[in-house]
Design an enzyme around this catalytic site. Structure first.
Site, PDB file in Angstrom:
ATOM      1  N   HIS A 221      -0.394  -0.452  15.686  1.00 18.46           N
ATOM      2  CA  HIS A 221       0.852   0.336  15.646  1.00 18.46           C
ATOM      3  C   HIS A 221       1.392   0.470  17.077  1.00 18.46           C
ATOM      4  CE1 HIS A 221       0.261   1.139  11.530  1.00 18.46           C
ATOM      5  NE2 HIS A 221      -0.031   2.418  11.533  1.00 18.46           N
TER       6      HIS A 221
ATOM      7  N   ASN B  45      -4.477   0.538  14.657  1.00 20.87           N
ATOM      8  CA  ASN B  45      -4.371   1.630  13.681  1.00 20.87           C
ATOM      9  C   ASN B  45      -5.605   1.763  12.805  1.00 20.87           C
ATOM     10  OD1 ASN B  45      -2.773  -0.883  12.996  1.00 20.87           O
ATOM     11  ND2 ASN B  45      -3.201  -0.072  10.952  1.00 20.87           N
TER      12      ASN B  45
ATOM     13  N   CYS C 202      -2.623   7.631  11.450  1.00 17.66           N
ATOM     14  CA  CYS C 202      -2.845   6.560  12.433  1.00 17.66           C
ATOM     15  C   CYS C 202      -1.702   6.434  13.446  1.00 17.66           C
ATOM     16  CB  CYS C 202      -3.102   5.230  11.734  1.00 17.66           C
ATOM     17  SG  CYS C 202      -1.926   4.820  10.442  1.00 17.66           S
TER      18      CYS C 202
END
Ligand code: A2P
Length: 341
Positions: free
Chosen positions: A253, A320, A128
């Site tokens: 993220h 993510n 991810c």
């Protein structure tokens, strides 16, 4: 089109089911699989959760896996033997030369390997964190020629699955209850909870250790950024200096990248190619909280390096669980499905 979702009760698995539906994936049947703990229970809308057995894995067209590396290692080939093409969200097959590692906007052509004579019938979905930087780096690489990057991540709790989300949610009220203590006695505040998914208390904190330590002290999560970026972008000699950090964000993220190119790069030219790339949005200040729940990858803080005309700094943010996992997995399933008909 019979579709299996392995890990259907997990954070990504739940989103896989929603994303298949949201995108109108043409499945005649979607069968949920999970561990022995969940097998036999009803998953509303999808029937009874199946256990993984030699019988239950037969006769699928596509199997989407998000149940960890060991489950993928043990069961992906059995689904393939039973007739399916597997799209795997774990790290189990990513480095295998016979398994393509694919981001749908970046290297969709690579998917053909999976079902060719050399392939294993398996397509891998990237990690991810790597996924988030692939769209902007592909856009910039095509124009300027990527040579090296320094990448530092700010990774959300949700990257560790449902247990990561639960751990942060439980810690926040406990650790945050006493502001005076947070300000003056941080270690005591951190000590009020016992970390388990993360190596240190994550609430009100930053944890610069994520994964298992390997080559030269880098973690496997950091090495994935190097190895997977090379494979996806098709730049085997790409130099990568990775650092992965966990931050107290639920989902989303963020990665700060200093990218160095063969050619000189200006901010305006960079923004023009980033802007033109599919599913990539240029913003002044992208943040993970605002990206959570959205399909696009966001890029901002684009700055020419202060001293090197061939380098650029940029800050990239993406969900993510969506583009980083479930969305790209479904996009790959769509590519597989159109290749099968
Ligand atoms: P279960 O809910 O029964 O434990 P997450 O990434 O959020 O932690 O989710 C992991 C997913 O993988 C869950 O759906 C989990 O099912 C599933 N899973 C974990 N271990 C196995 C296993 N050995 N066999 C099948 N599914 C598994």
């Amino acid at each position: 089109m019979r579709v299996a979702v392995v890990g259907a009760t997990g954070a990504v698995g739940q989103l896989l089911l929603k994303t298949l539906e949201r995108r109108g994936f043409a499945a005649s049947e979607i069968v949920p699989f999970a561990s022995e703990r969940s097998a036999g229970k009803e998953l509303p809308g999808y029937g009874v959760i199946q256990p993984l057995t030699d019988e239950t894995v037969q006769g699928f067209d596509i199997a989407l896996f998000s149940a960890g590396g060991s489950t993928s290692k043990a069961w992906a080939e059995k689904f393939v033997a039973g007739g399916a093409t597997v799209v795997d969200n774990s790290s189990a097959w990513r480095k295998d030369e016979r398994v393509p590692l694919v981001v749908s906007e970046v290297n969709p052509e690579a998917i053909a390997l999976a079902t060719s004579a050399e392939g294993r019938g398996i397509v891998s979905n990237p990690n991810c964190t790597t996924m988030v930087i692939m769209l902007p780096l592909k856009a910039l690489h095509d124009r300027f020629g990527l040579v090296s990057m320094v990448a530092t991540s700010y990774q959300a709790a949700g990257g560790a699955g449902q247990s990561g989300i639960d751990e942060l949610a439980q810690q926040v009220p406990v650790v945050g209850a006493d502001v005076e203590q947070l300000v003056h006695e941080g270690a005591a505040a951190a000590g009020k909870v016992t970390p388990s998914t993360f190596v240190k208390t994550l609430a009100y904190n930053v944890v610069p250790m994520l994964g298992t330590v390997g080559e030269k002290g880098y973690t496997d999560e950091e090495l994935k950024m190097r190895d997977e970026s090379r494979k996806i972008l098709g730049i085997p000699e790409l130099t990568v200096s990775p650092t992965c950090v966990r931050v107290p964000v639920m989902v989303g993220h963020s990665i700060e990248v200093r990218a160095t190119f063969e050619n000189e790069v200006t901010r305006d030219e960079a923004i023009a190619v980033l802007d033109a790339f599919p599913n990539l949005t240029v913003q002044d200040v992208p943040t993970p909280l605002e990206a959570a729940g959205l399909d696009e990858t966001f890029v901002g803080r684009v700055r020419e390096d202060l001293s090197d005309p061939k380098s650029l700094n940029l800050f990239v943010v993406g969900d993510n669980l969506l583009k980083g996992a479930a969305l790209n997995t479904v996009q790959l399933a769509e590519l597989v499905a159109s290749a099968r008909v």
